[in-house]
Design a protein around this motif. Structure first.
Motif, short mmCIF file in Angstrom:
data_model
loop_
_atom_site.label_atom_id
_atom_site.label_comp_id
_atom_site.label_asym_id
_atom_site.label_seq_id
_atom_site.Cartn_x
_atom_site.Cartn_y
_atom_site.Cartn_z
N ASP A 74 0.86 -1.19 0.00
CA ASP A 74 0.00 0.00 0.00
C ASP A 74 0.89 1.24 0.00
O ASP A 74 2.04 1.19 0.47
CB ASP A 74 -0.92 0.00 1.22
N ASN A 75 0.37 2.35 -0.49
CA ASN A 75 1.19 3.56 -0.58
C ASN A 75 1.52 4.16 0.79
O ASN A 75 2.56 4.80 0.96
CB ASN A 75 0.49 4.62 -1.44
N VAL A 76 0.68 3.92 1.81
CA VAL A 76 0.98 4.45 3.15
C VAL A 76 1.06 3.36 4.20
O VAL A 76 1.31 3.64 5.37
CB VAL A 76 -0.09 5.50 3.59
N GLY A 77 0.85 2.12 3.82
CA GLY A 77 0.94 1.04 4.79
C GLY A 77 -0.39 0.33 5.00
O GLY A 77 -1.45 0.95 4.97
N VAL A 78 -0.31 -0.97 5.22
CA VAL A 78 -1.51 -1.79 5.45
C VAL A 78 -1.83 -1.81 6.94
O VAL A 78 -0.95 -2.07 7.77
CB VAL A 78 -1.30 -3.22 4.93
N TYR A 110 -6.92 -9.53 11.14
CA TYR A 110 -5.63 -9.58 11.80
C TYR A 110 -4.88 -8.27 11.54
O TYR A 110 -5.28 -7.47 10.69
CB TYR A 110 -4.81 -10.77 11.29
N SER A 111 -3.79 -8.06 12.23
CA SER A 111 -3.02 -6.84 12.09
C SER A 111 -2.38 -6.75 10.70
O SER A 111 -2.25 -7.76 9.99
CB SER A 111 -1.93 -6.78 13.16
N GLY A 112 -1.97 -5.54 10.34
CA GLY A 112 -1.35 -5.34 9.03
C GLY A 112 -0.01 -6.01 8.89
O GLY A 112 0.47 -6.24 7.78
N THR A 113 0.62 -6.37 10.01
CA THR A 113 1.92 -7.04 9.95
C THR A 113 1.79 -8.55 9.82
O THR A 113 2.77 -9.24 9.59
CB THR A 113 2.74 -6.73 11.22
N ALA A 133 -6.75 -6.73 2.08
CA ALA A 133 -6.05 -5.79 2.95
C ALA A 133 -6.84 -4.49 3.07
O ALA A 133 -7.57 -4.10 2.16
CB ALA A 133 -4.66 -5.51 2.40
N THR A 134 -6.68 -3.82 4.20
CA THR A 134 -7.30 -2.52 4.46
C THR A 134 -6.24 -1.58 5.02
O THR A 134 -5.44 -1.98 5.87
CB THR A 134 -8.45 -2.65 5.47
N ASP A 135 -6.22 -0.31 4.53
CA ASP A 135 -5.27 0.66 5.08
C ASP A 135 -5.95 1.52 6.14
O ASP A 135 -7.14 1.35 6.45
CB ASP A 135 -4.64 1.50 3.97
N ALA A 136 -5.18 2.46 6.71
CA ALA A 136 -5.68 3.27 7.81
C ALA A 136 -6.84 4.17 7.39
O ALA A 136 -7.67 4.56 8.23
CB ALA A 136 -4.56 4.12 8.40
N ALA A 137 -6.92 4.50 6.11
CA ALA A 137 -8.01 5.35 5.62
C ALA A 137 -9.27 4.56 5.32
O ALA A 137 -10.29 5.14 4.94
CB ALA A 137 -7.56 6.10 4.37
N GLY A 138 -9.22 3.25 5.48
CA GLY A 138 -10.39 2.42 5.21
C GLY A 138 -10.47 1.91 3.79
O GLY A 138 -11.46 1.25 3.43
#
Length: 518
Positions: A74-78, A110-113, A133-138
């Motif tokens: 993801d561009n900003v992290g999963v 589960y967590s992004g890691t 996967a889902t990022d912090a922005a949803g």
């Protein structure tokens, strides 16, 4: 030089901070309002065919825990990964389920890691999984494609005779009872078989129910092995059978047998709600209602009686009843419970989580030496759950008249039969069956003519009991060992004659039970 005033210094500092802020990179926190780029699942992996060597004996059943792995970007992290799991079980209507059902699917976040998930799969079962996967922005990625894994059938699933080596079934057509392999009932589109080849090998027919799939010839110039797969366009129901067709002494050796399930309907994105921990395997758990209620229920009472059954019910089985009660700030709507079963010769193992609205459950530790254990947790309409209660167990005895003692003849004292052992002439007794136990609870006859007796499980001595007393009577004794032992239970007199009555096996209950498949 003209000094710079404090006010001007503050203005310059504020301007510098503002300029730096415009040059700073966009952070994950700021992405919660501006980021519109969805993550991607870049790769997934799952071992398709579990081999017999992947399967481990869990004390009462064969299972494996293969790893489903994935990677994402993801561009900003999963921020999180959601995994959907579909299970095709070893028996019954769950096999080859073509649509989602409460007993065949669940989803967990589960967590992004997190990059892998180990799912327990029993013999003859199938598991399919996919991830997104889902990022912090949803923003969410698309679901990955499904990947499936298949586990082979183990020897205890197959009726008839077989080699003592697990997952190895030798078929002959020489009048012996082992001329076929027949599994439990399945619903499958086909089978995958591994057979030994060589100059002494024959041929066999393969079918599911009454449908003939094909014939395999295992004849070859040199010893070896090969895989053969038979498939049909639609699911078949019945027993998988492999029958030898050889008219000579040539044998047919099956070293691996898999059922190929139908995965029709797995493209469905419907998964219901995300299950609370401990609910992922439960049947018919109602979806939680939208509510501000965050208070969990509490188990107030839980019991399992009798702990040591002494009388059989009219159907010939022992019976034990678990009862419980709970409280909640609004209302308890149901209960999740887990069971552990152990036949006389095996260790305890976990069963799946189930759901009920009842406050009692009747269990039947019906065979000699059987143990059944239960724990429970309460649930309210909002999906809040209480902590698990402690385990409560009930164990059936190895009765003297149960036909499990080698002597076959038992003296009666005060109308009750006893196992007898003496030093001179030296006699001892043992069970014909083998058992597993970490402790024994047994009844001994006491009196002035009684002596010391040692109790063994296999080659492990659990202890010596002094049964001498001034007057005739009886008492219960508990003998414990630091580890679970396996073998025949032996009664060996040390000084004078001794009498032992019913024996209860206490197995190792220290093993934790998984709350969910994931």
């Amino acid at each position: 030089m003209t000094p710079i005033s404090r006010r001007r210094l503050r203005l310059c500092a504020a301007t510098a901070v503002a300029m730096l802020a415009t040059l700073a990179p966009i952070t994950a926190a700021s992405a919660t309002t501006t980021d519109t780029t969805a993550p991607k699942i870049t790769a997934t992996s799952y071992k398709q065919w579990l081999s017999p060597s992947d399967m481990k004996w869990r004390g009462a059943f064969w299972s494996a825990t293969p790893a489903y792995t994935w990677s994402s970007s993801d561009n900003v992290g999963v921020a999180s990964h959601e995994v959907q799991t579909w299970i095709g079980s070893g028996t019954g209507s769950r096999l080859g389920t073509s649509t989602w059902s409460s007993i065949a699917k669940y989803a967990k976040t589960y967590s992004g890691t997190r990059r892998s998930l180990h799912t327990e799969i029993g013999e003859g079962e199938q598991a399919c999984q996919r991830v997104r996967a889902t990022d912090a922005a949803g923003n969410r990625s698309s679901w990955s494609g499904w990947r499936c894994t298949y586990a082979p059938f183990g020897e205890e699933t197959v009726d008839g005779a077989w080699d003592p080596t697990a997952f190895s079934f030798k078929l002959r057509n020489t009048g012996a009872a082992n001329d076929r392999v027949s599994t439990l009932k399945v619903k499958a589109t086909g089978v995958r078989i591994k057979v030994a080849t060589g100059p002494s090998r024959g041929a066999a027919r393969v079918s599911i129910g009454s449908t003939h799939l094909g014939t395999i010839s295992a004849a070859a110039k040199k010893p070896g092995s090969k895989y053969v797969t038979f498939r049909k366009p639609s699911s078949l129901s019945g027993w998988i059978q492999v029958r030898t067709t050889s008219k000579s002494s040539k044998s047919f050796l099956v070293t691996g047998l898999w059922a190929i399930r139908s995965t029709t309907g797995l493209s469905s994105a419907t998964v219901g709600y995300l299950a609370t921990s401990g609910e992922s395997e439960a049947d018919n758990v109602p979806a939680p209602v939208t509510s501000s209620d965050k208070t969990s229920p509490r188990i107030t009472r839980f019991g399992f009686t009798p702990v040591w059954p002494t009388k059989r019910a009219q159907n010939g089985m022992y019976r034990a009843v678990a009862t419980w009660a709970a409280t909640d700030n609004v209302k308890v709507t149901g209960y999740l419970y887990q069971e552990k079963y152990a036949s006389g010769g095996t260790s305890l193992f976990a069963n799946s989580t189930r759901y009920t609205t009842s406050t009692s459950l009747t269990e039947r530790p019906d065979y000699l030496g059987d143990t059944t254990c239960l724990r429970v947790r309460a649930r309210d309409a909002a999906g809040n759950v209480s902590p698990w209660s402690g385990w409560k167990c009930s164990t059936a005895p190895i009765t003297v008249l149960g036909g499990n003692w080698a002597s076959g003849g038992f003296p009666e004292i005060a109308g009750e039969p006893w196992v007898y052992a003496a030093v001179s002439p030296r006699t001892s007794d043992q069970t014909t069956d083998r058992y597993a136990a970490k402790a024994l609870r047994l009844k001994v006859r006491t009196g002035p003519t009684r002596g010391k007796v040692s109790i063994y499980v296999g080659g492990v001595r659990f202890g010596t009991i002094n049964t001498y007393a001034r007057t005739n009577g009886s008492r219960w004794v508990v003998l414990r060992h630091d580890r679970e032992a396996r073998g025949r239970i032996r009664v060996v007199a040390v000084t004078k004659k001794a009498y032992v009555g019913s024996v209860y096996l206490m197995k190792d209950t220290a093993t934790a039970v998984r709350r969910d498949i994931g």
